[in-house]
Design a protein around this motif. Structure first.
Motif, mmCIF file in Angstrom:
data_model
loop_
_atom_site.group_PDB
_atom_site.id
_atom_site.type_symbol
_atom_site.label_atom_id
_atom_site.label_comp_id
_atom_site.label_asym_id
_atom_site.label_seq_id
_atom_site.Cartn_x
_atom_site.Cartn_y
_atom_site.Cartn_z
ATOM 1 N N ALA A 316 3.806 -7.472 3.390
ATOM 2 C CA ALA A 316 3.867 -7.005 2.003
ATOM 3 C C ALA A 316 2.654 -7.401 1.170
ATOM 4 O O ALA A 316 2.688 -7.378 -0.060
ATOM 5 N N ALA A 317 1.554 -7.806 1.844
ATOM 6 C CA ALA A 317 0.373 -8.201 1.085
ATOM 7 C C ALA A 317 -0.419 -6.975 0.602
ATOM 8 O O ALA A 317 -1.358 -7.113 -0.174
ATOM 9 N N GLY A 318 -0.052 -5.810 1.091
ATOM 10 C CA GLY A 318 -0.716 -4.599 0.597
ATOM 11 C C GLY A 318 -1.804 -4.065 1.518
ATOM 12 O O GLY A 318 -2.726 -3.382 1.059
ATOM 13 N N LYS A 319 -1.696 -4.353 2.803
ATOM 14 C CA LYS A 319 -2.707 -3.857 3.739
ATOM 15 C C LYS A 319 -2.747 -2.325 3.741
ATOM 16 O O LYS A 319 -3.808 -1.717 3.637
ATOM 17 N N GLY A 320 -1.546 -1.737 3.865
ATOM 18 C CA GLY A 320 -1.471 -0.276 3.960
ATOM 19 C C GLY A 320 -2.096 0.407 2.752
ATOM 20 O O GLY A 320 -2.913 1.329 2.889
ATOM 21 N N GLY A 321 -1.720 -0.038 1.558
ATOM 22 C CA GLY A 321 -2.237 0.564 0.329
ATOM 23 C C GLY A 321 -3.745 0.424 0.225
ATOM 24 O O GLY A 321 -4.457 1.348 -0.184
ATOM 25 N N THR A 322 -4.220 -0.732 0.611
ATOM 26 C CA THR A 322 -5.664 -0.966 0.545
ATOM 27 C C THR A 322 -6.401 -0.043 1.513
ATOM 28 O O THR A 322 -7.427 0.544 1.178
ATOM 29 N N ILE A 323 -5.845 0.056 2.719
ATOM 30 C CA ILE A 323 -6.482 0.924 3.716
ATOM 31 C C ILE A 323 -6.517 2.372 3.212
ATOM 32 O O ILE A 323 -7.520 3.068 3.352
ATOM 33 N N ARG A 324 -5.440 2.808 2.566
ATOM 34 C CA ARG A 324 -5.421 4.185 2.056
ATOM 35 C C ARG A 324 -6.492 4.424 0.996
ATOM 36 O O ARG A 324 -7.140 5.466 0.969
ATOM 37 N N ASN A 479 -2.504 -11.061 -4.927
ATOM 38 C CA ASN A 479 -1.301 -11.024 -5.775
ATOM 39 C C ASN A 479 -1.373 -9.837 -6.729
ATOM 40 O O ASN A 479 -0.357 -9.261 -7.083
ATOM 41 N N THR A 480 -2.598 -9.499 -7.149
ATOM 42 C CA THR A 480 -2.789 -8.279 -7.930
ATOM 43 C C THR A 480 -3.433 -7.243 -7.009
ATOM 44 O O THR A 480 -4.552 -7.426 -6.543
ATOM 45 N N LYS A 481 -2.705 -6.159 -6.764
ATOM 46 C CA LYS A 481 -3.172 -5.190 -5.789
ATOM 47 C C LYS A 481 -4.508 -4.571 -6.188
ATOM 48 O O LYS A 481 -5.372 -4.304 -5.348
ATOM 49 N N THR A 482 -4.648 -4.321 -7.497
ATOM 50 C CA THR A 482 -5.880 -3.671 -7.957
ATOM 51 C C THR A 482 -7.101 -4.527 -7.634
ATOM 52 O O THR A 482 -8.112 -4.035 -7.124
ATOM 53 N N PHE A 483 -6.985 -5.798 -7.921
ATOM 54 C CA PHE A 483 -8.097 -6.694 -7.655
ATOM 55 C C PHE A 483 -8.447 -6.689 -6.167
ATOM 56 O O PHE A 483 -9.611 -6.599 -5.770
ATOM 57 N N ALA A 484 -7.401 -6.771 -5.349
ATOM 58 C CA ALA A 484 -7.599 -6.838 -3.901
ATOM 59 C C ALA A 484 -8.320 -5.586 -3.389
ATOM 60 O O ALA A 484 -9.271 -5.672 -2.602
ATOM 61 N N ARG A 485 -7.875 -4.449 -3.846
ATOM 62 C CA ARG A 485 -8.448 -3.193 -3.340
ATOM 63 C C ARG A 485 -9.932 -3.093 -3.662
ATOM 64 O O ARG A 485 -10.732 -2.708 -2.811
ATOM 65 N N VAL A 486 -10.270 -3.439 -4.887
ATOM 66 C CA VAL A 486 -11.677 -3.341 -5.275
ATOM 67 C C VAL A 486 -12.515 -4.359 -4.503
ATOM 68 O O VAL A 486 -13.619 -4.062 -4.048
#
Lengths: 504, 504
Positions: A316-324, A479-486
């Protein structure tokens, strides 16, 4: 070294016919036992041209059950092969457990012939042989039986043999100008071969030097050695299985880490998890980095630079969303996302790195691993799916694998997406509430969560052992998905930029 | 790699005092169990200056039973050490089975610091690390437990630590100008250290990276890791002993070599055994070669070139007599004859090569081994004194050993004195008839004779695997003693001549 293989040893037809049926039956019986075994047999034929490498491999193919045998010979790399690290094609062709793989013009051929033709120095050859040693050691550690035959002929015997082949219209095609050119380089060849054998004859992968002048003699020797090697390896592996069972007994459990050490900060707990990015800023930066990625990838593609991205992280750390977010900026034909779950049956029958090697892509492509080879030192370590020795030696094996990726000119980024246990709990709960997300949450997720501490220790050790200048880990505060993705996008862009610059 | 060791981990005095007594008792108990074990423990401390290498070793020395612990630290090589191959001093200091050896400024120190100071290239450092890997692998294969601790400090933490040591009058002496000079080279140091760890962290000899800033934390970590490592190695060795027993069971006996292969010529049977030398010619040539040897040895001595001579051969082949003809030409203070019989108790508690390393002599001396390390692949193989794996990997270990001797500039000759079985029988019978020679003939000689075929196979394989350009075997036709003696003398002289020429 080769004096002992120039003695004129011979086996008559009558002698051979007397032992052949028994040998053949024994080999087939061993092959039958092999099918149930937990290891593959890797047979390598090297040596002087005309010393019978091909003939021996042919005879083995004839005698053995072909359903459990594969033979591979290599020429110069194909376009497909040249775009991957040099060992890719050898990994791809490794026999699975229970099978016998025969290799002609194998991984030894290149370093040897390049040295003979003086294209590389002795030191360069040594470097190449070190890589071979690591490769074979890693296979042997995994249980493989490696049997190497060096077929030898004296200079005179080689000449005689080539002449004889030439004189027979049925075999004349086998002798080329190149063979005669090589024959004239006999001394250089034998000198380089001696060094090759010295550097790569190891207890777990011994070179057997075989006098090749007489076909029946060399065949008898090879078959007999092979029989002995398989037989004793079967015995040894059986005994080793008992050891493994012994070591797993309850009284052999490892003591828990003392509290005072368990509670120490890890590389993860030291991250600043408050880092965030608000909506507008996120959109602006996301667009900026995606534009950058798109442009950089096109450049990389033009230059044939491949990209390998590794995503690891908590459930649930957001790997999938980040990859997309990443793949959205790429053309569908240019990338592959490889989700790594439990290995398939085919994959389980191979070395654990095999299934990652096979996915390395052609030049200019992006390969994204959603979980990866690091499973060996994470889940397999924590859950006890492999022995302590296996995950401990995996660090070195992984470093070696990644070194080969980087040496081939590929861009490699490794991300650990980190969230706090509290954030994970919140996300789990959210998932269980939203109907279309419920499938993402399994009992296993909850079980893994209970082992947070053990995983944290494993992550810490993983970073310690495998974050290097050539293949650093990027720890992502997620913890913040937006930060992680960027952060991920920017890191990939920076790495691509550096990779393109280096290629110039 | 080092990020995970810069987290500011700390253990308070109270916390430490709470775990210390238990840890200490457990370690002493493990040490007691170790005394009965069949392996040594080799602990290596490396890392940043001021990160607590010495303090941790001191504490271990304080806590452990000193009768079963040795600590070694190395400075630049002494005169004695510089005259031998570089690893001589490390071999000499290896702990015997059952003991713990701690190494400071160990074999890693030289390659690392020479790289930091740019005296060697990255490739040179890699070459040195390969030798280290072979060394440690060979010890681990022999059963040794190798535990390596890399004590790390961030640049800032190192500065703070050096300052603190300087400010205390009791510890100020510990900080030298060199320490500050090194601190200024921090980045170079850490860069080289990363490569060193990557190249030498193996499953059987893993580097544990330890955050060194807090004394109680690093001590707790080291003690805990050590405890775990010893504990699981004890378990593992115990299980391995069971495997060895399993493999020795009667149903695991190796099948005999088929007759048709057993009767093939060997490298020995191809020798021309009729070669002889009549009395006058013998005396003339003997005098000539002895004169030559005497003069050449004086030259070699002047240049500090050592000579290592290895004599192997059948019982009654005339090794002793040949050696005497050779030593007669030398000054008694210049040579040592090392008769190799069954190993002493002290030698049995070490790696099988240990007892040969210890005899390598000072510069300019001649060391004559009457039987040698080749016992591993001859008598130990034939009699089953060691496992198949052990003698199979010995070829590589021996090649590596001899490479180090030759690289150190020593002259190395290896002789196999060959006689026919008929000649041996005649000599045995003669011995049993002449009273003052009867002691030379034992029951074992007769038993060995029965295994002639097995020994011949072993000799053939030995020549195949260990006769190389840098260390070739000389096979000596010794049915006629006079011929054999002159051939040996001439070979030694030729080798000395070549060695002296090379040194110029």
């Amino acid at each position: 070294m080769f004096e002992a293989a120039e003695l004129g040893r011979k086996v008559t037809r009558e002698e051979f016919d007397a032992i052949a049926p028994t040998l053949r039956t024994e080999l087939l019986e061993l092959q039958r036992r092999l099918r149930e075994a937990d290891f593959p047999v890797i047979i390598i034929f090297g040596g002087v041209d005309g010393a019978g490498k091909n003939e021996t491999a042919n005879l083995l193919n004839e005698w053995l059950d072909p359903r459990w045998t594969v033979t591979r010979a290599y020429a110069g790399p194909s376009e497909d092969e040249a775009e991957r690290p040099p060992f890719w094609r050898y990994w791809r062709d490794l026999p699975p457990k229970g099978k016998i793989g025969m290799f002609l013009s194998s991984w030894y051929h290149g370093p040897l012939m390049e040295r003979v033709h003086d294209h590389i120095s002795v030191a360069d050859m040594d470097e190449r042989l070190i890589r071979i040693n690591r490769f074979e050691k890693s296979l042997a550690d995994d249980g493989a039986l490696i049997v190497k035959f060096w077929m030898h002929l004296s200079e005179k015997a080689q000449k005689k043999r080539l002449k004889k082949l030439e004189d027979d219209p049925l075999t004349a095609w086998q002798v080329t100008d190149l063979d005669w050119k090589h024959w004239k380089m006999y001394d250089r060849f034998v000198g380089a071969a001696e060094r090759l054998i010295m550097q790569t004859s190891k207890g777990h992968a011994l070179w057997h030097i075989v006098e090749g002048a007489d076909a029946r003699y060399r065949t008898s020797v090879v078959l007999n050695l092979l029989k002995e090697a398989i037989n004793s390896h079967l015995q040894r592996r059986e005994a080793m299985t008992k050891v493994a069972a012994e070591l797993k007994k309850p009284n052999n459990q490892k003591p828990a880490l003392p509290d005072v050490l368990a509670k120490q900060p890890s590389i993860l707990s030291s991250l600043d998890m408050t880092q965030a990015l608000d909506g507008d800023e996120y959109n602006r930066q996301l667009q900026e980095q995606r534009g950058r990625l798109s442009a950089l990838h096109r450049k990389a593609k033009d230059k044939g630079i491949s990209t390998v991205l590794v995503f690891e992280g908590w459930d649930a750390a957001g790997k999938g969303g980040t990859i997309r977010r990443l793949t959205n900026a790429l053309n569908a034909r240019d990338y592959q996302v490889i989700p790594i779950a439990a290995p398939t049956e085919e994959e389980r029958a191979q070395h654990y790195l095999w299934r990652f090697w096979r996915h390395l892509s052609r030049a200019g492509r992006v390969t994204i691993f959603d979980r990866s080879w690091y499973g060996r030192v994470l889940v397999e370590r924590v859950e006890g799916f492999c022995s302590d020795e296996a995950w401990q030696r995996a660090y070195g094996e992984i470093n070696d694998f990644e070194e080969q990726i980087v040496e081939a000119g590929h861009v490699l980024c490794k991300f650990w997406l980190h969230i706090t246990p509290e954030e994970q709990l919140a996300r789990f709960e959210q998932r269980s509430e939203i109907e279309y997300k419920q499938w993402k949450l399994t009992d296993e997720d909850w079980r893994n969560r209970e082992k947070w501490g053990a995983y944290e220790t494993a992550v810490n050790a993983m970073v310690e052992q495998t974050s290097t200048h050539i293949a650093p880990w990027t720890l992502v505060e997620a913890n913040t998905k937006t930060f992680a993705r960027v952060k991920v996008l920017r890191t990939v862009c920076d790495a691509l930029e550096a990779g393109i610059k280096k290629r110039k």
